[in-house]
Design an enzyme around this catalytic site. Structure first.
Site, mmCIF file in Angstrom:
data_model
loop_
_atom_site.group_PDB
_atom_site.id
_atom_site.type_symbol
_atom_site.label_atom_id
_atom_site.label_comp_id
_atom_site.label_asym_id
_atom_site.label_seq_id
_atom_site.Cartn_x
_atom_site.Cartn_y
_atom_site.Cartn_z
ATOM 1 N N TRP A 1 0.869 -1.191 0.000
ATOM 2 C CA TRP A 1 0.000 0.000 0.000
ATOM 3 C C TRP A 1 0.895 1.226 0.000
ATOM 4 C CZ3 TRP A 1 -4.676 -2.103 -0.573
ATOM 5 C CH2 TRP A 1 -5.762 -1.235 -0.725
ATOM 6 N N ASP A 2 0.288 2.395 -0.055
ATOM 7 C CA ASP A 2 1.146 3.586 -0.089
ATOM 8 C C ASP A 2 1.846 3.833 1.247
ATOM 9 O OD1 ASP A 2 -1.165 4.381 1.209
ATOM 10 O OD2 ASP A 2 -1.679 5.967 -0.211
ATOM 11 N N ASN B 1 -14.141 0.342 1.458
ATOM 12 C CA ASN B 1 -13.383 1.583 1.526
ATOM 13 C C ASN B 1 -13.150 2.130 0.119
ATOM 14 O OD1 ASN B 1 -11.279 3.559 2.760
ATOM 15 N ND2 ASN B 1 -10.129 2.487 1.175
ATOM 16 N N GLU B 2 -13.800 3.226 -0.207
ATOM 17 C CA GLU B 2 -13.543 4.062 -1.381
ATOM 18 C C GLU B 2 -13.876 3.430 -2.722
ATOM 19 O OE1 GLU B 2 -10.058 6.917 0.545
ATOM 20 O OE2 GLU B 2 -9.490 5.502 -1.015
ATOM 21 N N GLU C 1 -11.722 10.365 6.793
ATOM 22 C CA GLU C 1 -10.310 10.220 6.434
ATOM 23 C C GLU C 1 -9.767 11.572 6.026
ATOM 24 O OE1 GLU C 1 -8.516 7.603 3.638
ATOM 25 O OE2 GLU C 1 -9.735 5.871 4.224
#
Length: 918
Positions: A212-213, A489-490, A588
């Site tokens: 992930w980032d 999520n998103e 977030e």
């Protein structure tokens, strides 16, 4: 249902003991015969080998286990989280691995047991399971419990094998199959900077394990939860859901007892329910002693009322106590209509703790006349939700230990958080996690485990997801801490904003989105949906109930007038409150920073260059540019070729991170009682999975970054906020009070004017104020020119505001009129420090070293930052503070295995912005 009265012994300790004794007597079989279900835990004596046998660990491995952890523990391979090992050890994820357990079983002793069930509570992830060379089944979902009937397969000497397939190759194979059918689902691969693996969305596995980032690609494999041999007659009690509601006179527990049965015969059962602190009666459900339960829907449902006056309500952190009541259930289940045999293993038990509270998500027409509110009301009180987002406590699921979890949740409580969001790219957390959240009063926004991707909708995938949702919903829903479920999520935002080039086949992707989330995830969540609980959200961010008119795919899921939003902007001035949205709920937001210098020393490897390691671990597609862009706007960042660049980059990034998050969070808190009615702020993110640039407030080793120290202040129940309004060049002074009741006597605000060049305030003014209970008092708007006059101007001075009761400071904040890099008068503070006191005491986990540092300066020290240069977890009384007095004492607590007798100044590094003002 029938209740048997056990006595009216009253609420004395003696009475409770008497009732408990009577309960135990009852459970020992005075009413219905039967013996206890027996469970053998296969937790030891595992061996591990790769496919060709070139790597093997002997049969002394224990569960939980994963290949990276097991091989590192035996020193066969280094720590995957050190140096460049996330890439250098990737070969382990490309191989197949087999877990083998050889165990004995007393066949004669258990020959009368009807059901012998082998249960795997967590297999990571794609595996084939064999017992004595007979295939039991295949797994493809690490979030699902798999059970197999082994009654006819067990022998005296048994060999259990779990052959785990490389998740990288398994995901690739599934992706190719979809490609061949023209049903591919993006994204195929993460950005190149992630050093990650492709097709994470093909597997029901922790999505973050493919990178992930903020995290590495560590595609784990193993038995991350327990393996058990369960022996019973026909059924066992697996989960209990307790949905709590109340009316004017009573609390009601709507109780659902979910059973597991491997047979295909209806059966009989009796359920005994006892609540020692609530009821003077033992409740016995004997409806099914004569009427059989269907094996197709093995559940017992009943209601139990408790008078309101008998109950102490459960409250979120900061609003009251977290009273939890123990409940105990015993199920007796058998096949023969005449009743169980004397020694048959028919009795299974379940104990849990519940908190009595009501919780509502209120989506009513908003004060500004546009859209709906989005706020949580607990026990009739509307609350501002403040907190953070939680990622897994470790990138290796088998290392998500109770100790790590407890520390992180206690840190959240210490920072006055009342809600955290369990993010959808991780795992459904352990029972221990939710038990801790219950006891600490931290509400949980629970994502289902889907994040930042489109997903397959093959029949096999949907069936696996259905089982995943059912199992985890039943396991989690009774917790007082569970506030709401969200489907993903998103992914709605990703779909309609074309993050992954879905527009070329948008109708298909919309149909598949609805099939997965509406037709499967939300549908399966209905098993725990009751009037006393908020309806699940389909996605985050979303427009909440307003999404219904769009069939849950809205043109703009980030509408500030409905639902929740995620907000990120890395290039505007993050210290300026005017850049941020005015949403109903911010679930977030945040910017990046780097962990402290010593954390990098512990992990980078002695032969590696720090800048290169930091660059390798910076997964943001824009590399360090978002961080340095913010720093150049406010702080004296040296040039990259300067020798002090790296330490300045680390230190300044934490200042900027803390300040930006402080400003944005304070803005959202002050919008509570405006027309925007913002009622939640959950910043991204609480914790880290390795040492790397990230958005976290707590580093991988558990040490607080500046953000978390500052969060203790900007999330405090009573806080003063001074936000700059650029168009009017004024400060908006707001006084926040989360407490339901407050003493408003003798309150005042003191405004100090400081010069950068001199200690102590140079001018002060004060005025009387009041506080608004559970709300915001908008105190006044002050033009900057009215404060900075004469010898004071925007370049040589800054402002401090204190909220006081009499002379006691309740809260403090600062405002800096110009960027600090161009401030006039900052000089070397000539900082020195001494150890003022040293104490070492025993704790349950080791030693606690408590020391005090007396820090002296001759000139103002800007954002004093302390860091321990030893490999221990520690906590400071404050950090990143402004020292405007000649002497200031900072207290430090260090957790160690032994007492540290000799402390040296070299054990601490102290930085100030002053030292970089060349």
């Amino acid at each position: 249902m029938r209740s048997w009265l056990l006595g009216e012994a009253g609420d004395t300790d003696y009475g409770k003991l008497l009732r408990l004794g009577l309960l135990l007597h009852l459970l020992m079989g005075t009413r219905v015969k039967g013996d206890a279900v027996e469970v053998i835990v296969l937790g030891t004596n595992w061996s591990i080998s790769n496919q060709n046998g070139s790597f093997t660990l002997p049969d002394n491995q224990t569960l939980p286990s994963g290949i990276y952890s097991a091989f590192h523990r035996t020193l066969a391979v280094p720590n995957v989280l050190d140096a460049y090992n996330d890439v250098d050890l990737r070969w382990m994820a490309y191989d197949n691995w087999t877990y083998t357990n050889k165990f004995k079983f007393d066949v004669d002793h258990y020959k009368r047991v009807r059901c012998l069930n082998l249960t795997f509570h967590g297999v990571d992830t794609v595996a084939e399971i064999r017992l004595n060379r007979q295939l039991l089944g295949r797994t493809d979902n690490m979030f699902v419990r798999y059970s197999y009937d082994v009654t006819k397969l067990l022998e005296r000497d048994n060999v259990l094998e779990v052959e785990i397939i490389s998740p990288v190759w398994a995901a690739l194979a599934k992706a190719r199959a979809l490609d061949a059918a023209n049903r591919s689902v993006p994204p195929a691969c993460p950005p190149e900077r992630y050093h990650g693996e492709c097709h994470m969305n093909m597997l029901r596995k922790m999505q973050a394990s493919f990178a992930w980032d903020w995290g590495p690609a560590v595609p784990s494999m193993g038995l991350w939860k327990s393996v058990q041999l369960e022996m019973y007659e026909v059924a066992l009690l697996r989960d209990v859901d307790v949905d709590i509601s109340r009316n004017e006179t009573h609390w009601n527990m709507h109780i659902s007892c979910f059973m597991d049965t491997k047979g295909k015969e209806n059966f009989y059962a009796q359920l005994v329910f006892y609540a020692v602190e609530l009821l003077n009666q033992t409740v016995v459900i004997d409806t099914y002693t004569s009427k059989p339960i269907s094996y197709l829907a093995p559940v017992i449902v009943f209601d139990q009322a408790v008078p309101i006056e008998e109950v102490v309500a459960w409250w979120p952190n900061g609003y009251g106590d977290q009273k939890l009541y123990p409940l105990h259930f015993t199920l007796n289940a058998w096949l023969d209509p005449s009743g169980p045999e004397v020694r048959a293993k028919t009795k299974s038990q379940k104990s849990l703790r519940v908190g009595f509270r009501t919780l509502e998500l209120i989506e009513r027409p908003a004060p500004d006349g546009r859209g709906n509110t989005f706020l949580f009301r607990v026990n009739g009180l509307e609350m501002f939700m403040k907190g953070s987002n939680y990622i897994p406590s470790h990138i290796l699921p088998e290392q998500q230990s109770p100790e790590r979890i407890a520390y992180l949740l206690e840190s959240a409580k210490d920072a006055h958080m009342n809600m955290i969001r369990v993010w959808g790219g991780g795992v459904y957390e352990s029972d221990y996690f939710y038990d801790m959240a219950d006891s600490l009063g931290i509400l949980i926004w629970q994502d289902m485990m889907f994040a930042c991707a489109m997903y397959p909708t093959t029949p096999e995938f949907l069936a696996s997801v259905s089982e995943e949702v059912r199992q985890n919903a039943k396991r989690l829903s009774h917790h007082a801490s569970i506030a709401i479920f969200a489907g993903n999520n998103e992914n709605e935002a990703a779909l309609v904003q074309n993050w992954y080039n879905t527009f070329h086949d948008i109708d298909r992707f919309k149909a598949e989105y609805r099939e997965l989330y509406l037709g499967t995830v939300i549908h399966e969540l209905k098993i725990v949906s009751h009037n006393g609980r908020p309806e699940p959200l389909v996605s985050s961010p979303s427009n909440g109930k307003a999404s219904e008119r769009d069939n849950y795919i809205s043109e703009n899921p980030q509408d500030n007038h409905n639902g929740d939003v995620h907000f990120y902007d890395y290039f505007k001035d993050a210290w300026d409150p005017n850049i941020y949205p005015r949403p109903r709920f911010a679930s977030e937001y945040g910017i990046q920073s780097l962990p402290g210098s010593y954390a990098w020393e512990r992990t980078k490897g002695s032969d590696n260059d720090l800048a290169q390691v930091m660059g390798h671990r910076q997964h943001h597609p824009l590399a360090m540019v978002p961080i340095t862009t913010q720093l150049h706007q406010h702080l004296p960042l040296p040039l990259p070729e300067d020798k002090d660049y790296n330490e300045a980059l680390i230190y300044f990034s934490q200042i900027s991170h803390a300040m930006a998050t402080k400003v944005e969070t304070e803005l959202y808190r002050t919008l509570r009682d405006t027309e925007h009615n913002t009622m939640g702020a959950l910043y991204w993110q609480l914790n880290d999975v390795w040492v790397a640039p990230s958005w976290s407030g707590i580093d991988f080793f558990g040490n607080w970054k500046l953000l978390h120290y500052w969060a203790r202040d900007f999330l405090a129940p009573v806080a003063i906020v001074a936000l700059y309004d650029k168009p009017t060049k004024s400060l908006n002074i707001s006084l926040i009070c989360d407490e339901p009741t407050i003493d408003t006597n003798n309150l005042n605000v003191v405004a100090h004017i400081h010069l950068w060049s001199q200690l102590m305030p140079r001018n002060s003014t004060s005025w009387a104020v009041t506080l608004r209970a559970n709300g915001v008092q908008y105190d006044k708007i002050i033009p900057i020119k009215d404060l900075l006059q004469g010898d004071f101007n925007e370049h040589n001075a800054y402002l401090e505001f204190q909220l006081r009761r009499g002379e006691t400071q309740l809260s403090r904040t600062y405002f800096f009129p110009t960027n600090i890099a161009s401030a006039v008068g900052i000089k070397d503070p000539e900082l020195e420090f001494e150890f003022a006191s040293k104490i070492c005491v025993d704790t349950p986990n080791g030693k606690r070293n408590s020391i005090s540092l007396s820090i002296t300066v001759k000139y103002p020290a800007v954002f004093v930052y302390l860091e321990l240069q030893l490999p221990y977890r520690y906590r400071l009384s404050e950090n990143g503070y402004m020292q405007t007095t000649p002497v200031h004492v900072v207290h430090v607590i260090i957790e160690t295995n032994t007492c540290i007798r000799i402390w040296r100044k070299s054990n601490f590094n102290i930085w100030t912005v002053n030292q970089f003002m060349h």
